[in-house]
Motif scaffolding. Structure first.
Motif, PDB file in Angstrom:
ATOM      1  N   MET A  13       0.645  -1.082  -0.021  1.00 18.38           N
ATOM      2  CA  MET A  13      -0.029  -0.155   0.093  1.00 18.38           C
ATOM      3  C   MET A  13       0.788   1.223   0.075  1.00 18.38           C
ATOM      4  O   MET A  13       1.969   1.320   0.506  1.00 18.38           O
ATOM      5  CB  MET A  13      -1.106  -0.119   0.986  1.00 18.38           C
ATOM      6  CG  MET A  13      -0.297  -0.019   2.602  1.00 18.38           C
ATOM      7  SD  MET A  13      -1.382  -0.102   3.899  1.00 18.38           S
ATOM      8  CE  MET A  13      -2.511   1.601   3.874  1.00 18.38           C
ATOM      9  N   GLY A  14       0.349   2.113  -0.721  1.00 18.19           N
ATOM     10  CA  GLY A  14       1.060   3.777  -0.570  1.00 18.19           C
ATOM     11  C   GLY A  14       0.645   4.477   0.708  1.00 18.19           C
ATOM     12  O   GLY A  14      -0.470   3.707   1.588  1.00 18.19           O
ATOM     13  N   MET A  15       1.282   5.509   0.967  1.00 18.94           N
ATOM     14  CA  MET A  15       1.142   5.985   2.305  1.00 18.94           C
ATOM     15  C   MET A  15      -0.082   6.793   2.507  1.00 18.94           C
ATOM     16  O   MET A  15      -0.623   7.128   3.460  1.00 18.94           O
ATOM     17  CB  MET A  15       2.265   7.150   2.401  1.00 18.94           C
ATOM     18  CG  MET A  15       3.748   6.320   2.784  1.00 18.94           C
ATOM     19  SD  MET A  15       5.047   7.671   3.228  1.00 18.94           S
ATOM     20  CE  MET A  15       5.314   8.268   1.614  1.00 18.94           C
ATOM     21  N   GLY A 104      -2.238 -16.643  14.052  1.00 16.83           N
ATOM     22  CA  GLY A 104      -2.516 -16.890  12.585  1.00 16.83           C
ATOM     23  C   GLY A 104      -1.185 -16.790  11.771  1.00 16.83           C
ATOM     24  O   GLY A 104      -0.066 -16.434  12.260  1.00 16.83           O
ATOM     25  N   PRO A 105      -1.317 -16.897  10.497  1.00  9.36           N
ATOM     26  CA  PRO A 105      -0.104 -16.954   9.595  1.00  9.36           C
ATOM     27  C   PRO A 105       0.518 -15.677   9.142  1.00  9.36           C
ATOM     28  O   PRO A 105       1.632 -15.508   8.906  1.00  9.36           O
ATOM     29  CB  PRO A 105      -0.513 -17.546   8.247  1.00  9.36           C
ATOM     30  CG  PRO A 105      -2.165 -17.227   8.331  1.00  9.36           C
ATOM     31  CD  PRO A 105      -2.562 -17.319   9.543  1.00  9.36           C
ATOM     32  N   GLY A 106      -0.303 -14.687   9.455  1.00 12.42           N
ATOM     33  CA  GLY A 106       0.417 -13.147   9.358  1.00 12.42           C
ATOM     34  C   GLY A 106       0.023 -12.716   8.172  1.00 12.42           C
ATOM     35  O   GLY A 106      -0.378 -13.278   7.242  1.00 12.42           O
ATOM     36  N   THR A 107      -0.022 -11.272   7.924  1.00 13.21           N
ATOM     37  CA  THR A 107      -0.382 -10.649   6.771  1.00 13.21           C
ATOM     38  C   THR A 107       1.353  -9.451   6.632  1.00 13.21           C
ATOM     39  O   THR A 107       1.614  -9.120   7.516  1.00 13.21           O
ATOM     40  CB  THR A 107      -1.273  -9.556   6.754  1.00 13.21           C
ATOM     41  OG1 THR A 107      -2.629 -10.235   7.030  1.00 13.21           O
ATOM     42  CG2 THR A 107      -1.280  -8.604   5.769  1.00 13.21           C
ATOM     43  N   ARG A 108       1.817  -9.964   5.643  1.00 19.11           N
ATOM     44  CA  ARG A 108       3.147  -9.263   5.415  1.00 19.11           C
ATOM     45  C   ARG A 108       2.898  -7.848   4.572  1.00 19.11           C
ATOM     46  O   ARG A 108       2.303  -8.030   3.457  1.00 19.11           O
ATOM     47  CB  ARG A 108       4.270 -10.186   4.383  1.00 19.11           C
ATOM     48  CG  ARG A 108       5.369  -9.445   4.389  1.00 19.11           C
ATOM     49  CD  ARG A 108       6.584 -10.386   4.157  1.00 19.11           C
ATOM     50  NE  ARG A 108       6.895 -11.477   4.967  1.00 19.11           N
ATOM     51  CZ  ARG A 108       7.484 -11.508   6.275  1.00 19.11           C
ATOM     52  NH1 ARG A 108       7.983 -10.298   6.534  1.00 19.11           N
ATOM     53  NH2 ARG A 108       7.548 -12.490   7.005  1.00 19.11           N
ATOM     54  N   LEU A 109       3.148  -6.751   5.188  1.00 14.59           N
ATOM     55  CA  LEU A 109       2.645  -5.394   4.732  1.00 14.59           C
ATOM     56  C   LEU A 109       3.811  -4.887   4.416  1.00 14.59           C
ATOM     57  O   LEU A 109       4.869  -4.714   4.948  1.00 14.59           O
ATOM     58  CB  LEU A 109       2.060  -4.569   6.039  1.00 14.59           C
ATOM     59  CG  LEU A 109       1.781  -3.257   5.508  1.00 14.59           C
ATOM     60  CD1 LEU A 109       0.580  -3.225   4.604  1.00 14.59           C
ATOM     61  CD2 LEU A 109       1.207  -2.462   6.824  1.00 14.59           C
ATOM     62  N   LEU A 110       3.832  -4.254   3.163  1.00 22.30           N
ATOM     63  CA  LEU A 110       4.982  -3.219   2.643  1.00 22.30           C
ATOM     64  C   LEU A 110       4.167  -2.045   2.282  1.00 22.30           C
ATOM     65  O   LEU A 110       3.171  -2.017   1.628  1.00 22.30           O
ATOM     66  CB  LEU A 110       5.625  -3.832   1.369  1.00 22.30           C
ATOM     67  CG  LEU A 110       6.536  -2.906   0.798  1.00 22.30           C
ATOM     68  CD1 LEU A 110       7.817  -2.973   1.381  1.00 22.30           C
ATOM     69  CD2 LEU A 110       6.837  -3.792  -0.639  1.00 22.30           C
ATOM     70  N   VAL A 111       4.731  -1.014   2.772  1.00 23.14           N
ATOM     71  CA  VAL A 111       4.272   0.311   2.674  1.00 23.14           C
ATOM     72  C   VAL A 111       5.397   1.043   1.819  1.00 23.14           C
ATOM     73  O   VAL A 111       6.410   1.264   2.182  1.00 23.14           O
ATOM     74  CB  VAL A 111       4.287   1.214   3.931  1.00 23.14           C
ATOM     75  CG1 VAL A 111       3.522   2.620   3.931  1.00 23.14           C
ATOM     76  CG2 VAL A 111       3.170   0.486   4.938  1.00 23.14           C
ATOM     77  N   LEU A 112       4.857   1.636   0.621  1.00 27.22           N
ATOM     78  CA  LEU A 112       5.749   2.287  -0.313  1.00 27.22           C
ATOM     79  C   LEU A 112       5.599   3.896  -0.217  1.00 27.22           C
ATOM     80  O   LEU A 112       4.626   4.251   0.196  1.00 27.22           O
ATOM     81  CB  LEU A 112       5.438   1.789  -1.828  1.00 27.22           C
ATOM     82  CG  LEU A 112       5.612   0.367  -1.802  1.00 27.22           C
ATOM     83  CD1 LEU A 112       5.100  -0.040  -3.476  1.00 27.22           C
ATOM     84  CD2 LEU A 112       7.224  -0.179  -1.619  1.00 27.22           C
TER      85      LEU A 112
END
Lengths: 112, 109
Positions: A13-15, A104-112
């Motif tokens: 996701m973007g900022m 839980g397995p988790g959510t890997r989040l990347l913020v661009l």
């Protein structure tokens, strides 16, 4: 069955975006948790819900907003995140009065 | 400040050996202690919990708790390459659930 599910598995996701992470358990657990985990670090507790009420908020910035619509669901609403918020977001649950947490397995989040 | 300390490792042991993982904690009021295993890129998986002083065994795993010394350990017998992971010690401190930094274990074939 000790399954906690999380969606999505990955999120970019973007900022300026608004997104939500979802967590679900059907074990009858009445406590649910959000953790943030950076690489090579242990999980850091963010929020705890007990009987659908927020009981712990570990001084998390307001750009993270938790919600517990019912005893099986936990959401984490994200808005105006920063690149340093990129991490693995983990949900966990436990029986009320029993401390063992299941992740839980988790959510890997990347913020661009 | 509630803290948990672990040797970050890596701890390397040969296949078939006993791996010994140690953890100390600062909160004397802690009543429950947990060991989680975490593979790279995956979420923590509960291995064992222990509440009482002494040993608790489950298969190849033995947890040992000494509340007087504020010390908890995990022994893995007959270590296998599939045991290679980060092992996280955790305890309940009030309403918080506190994790140690983790110890990386490498089991060499």
């Amino acid at each position: 069955d000790t399954e906690v599910t999380q969606t999505p598995k990955h999120l970019v996701m973007g900022m300026t975006n608004k997104k939500s992470l979802k967590c679900e358990q059907h074990m009858g657990h009445r406590a649910m948790y959000w953790y943030k985990q950076k690489a090579k670090k242990p999980p850091e507790l963010m929020f705890v819900y007990s009987y659908e009420k927020l009981s712990i908020n570990e001084s998390v910035p307001s750009r993270f907003s938790p919600e517990c619509p019912n005893s099986s669901l936990l959401n984490l609403h994200l808005h105006a995140l920063q690149p340093e918020d990129s991490a693995l977001y983990l949900c966990a649950s436990s029986q009320a009065g029993v401390e063992t947490q299941y992740f839980g397995p988790g959510t890997r989040l990347l913020v661009l | 400040q509630k803290e948990v300390e672990q040797n970050s490792g890596p701890l390397s042991v040969p296949e078939g050996a006993i791996a010994s993982l140690n953890c100390t904690y600062s909160d004397r009021g802690s009543q429950s202690f947990f060991w989680y295993r975490q593979y790279s890129g995956k979420s923590p998986e509960l291995i064992m919990f222990i509440y009482s002083n002494g040993d608790k065994e489950d298969g190849r795993f033995t947890a040992q708790l000494n509340k007087a010394s504020q010390y908890v350990s995990l022994l893995i017998r007959d270590s296998q390459p599939s045991d290679s992971a980060t092992y996280l010690c955790a305890f309940r401190g009030g309403q918080n659930f506190v994790f140690g930094p983790g110890t990386r274990l490498s089991v060499l074939p």
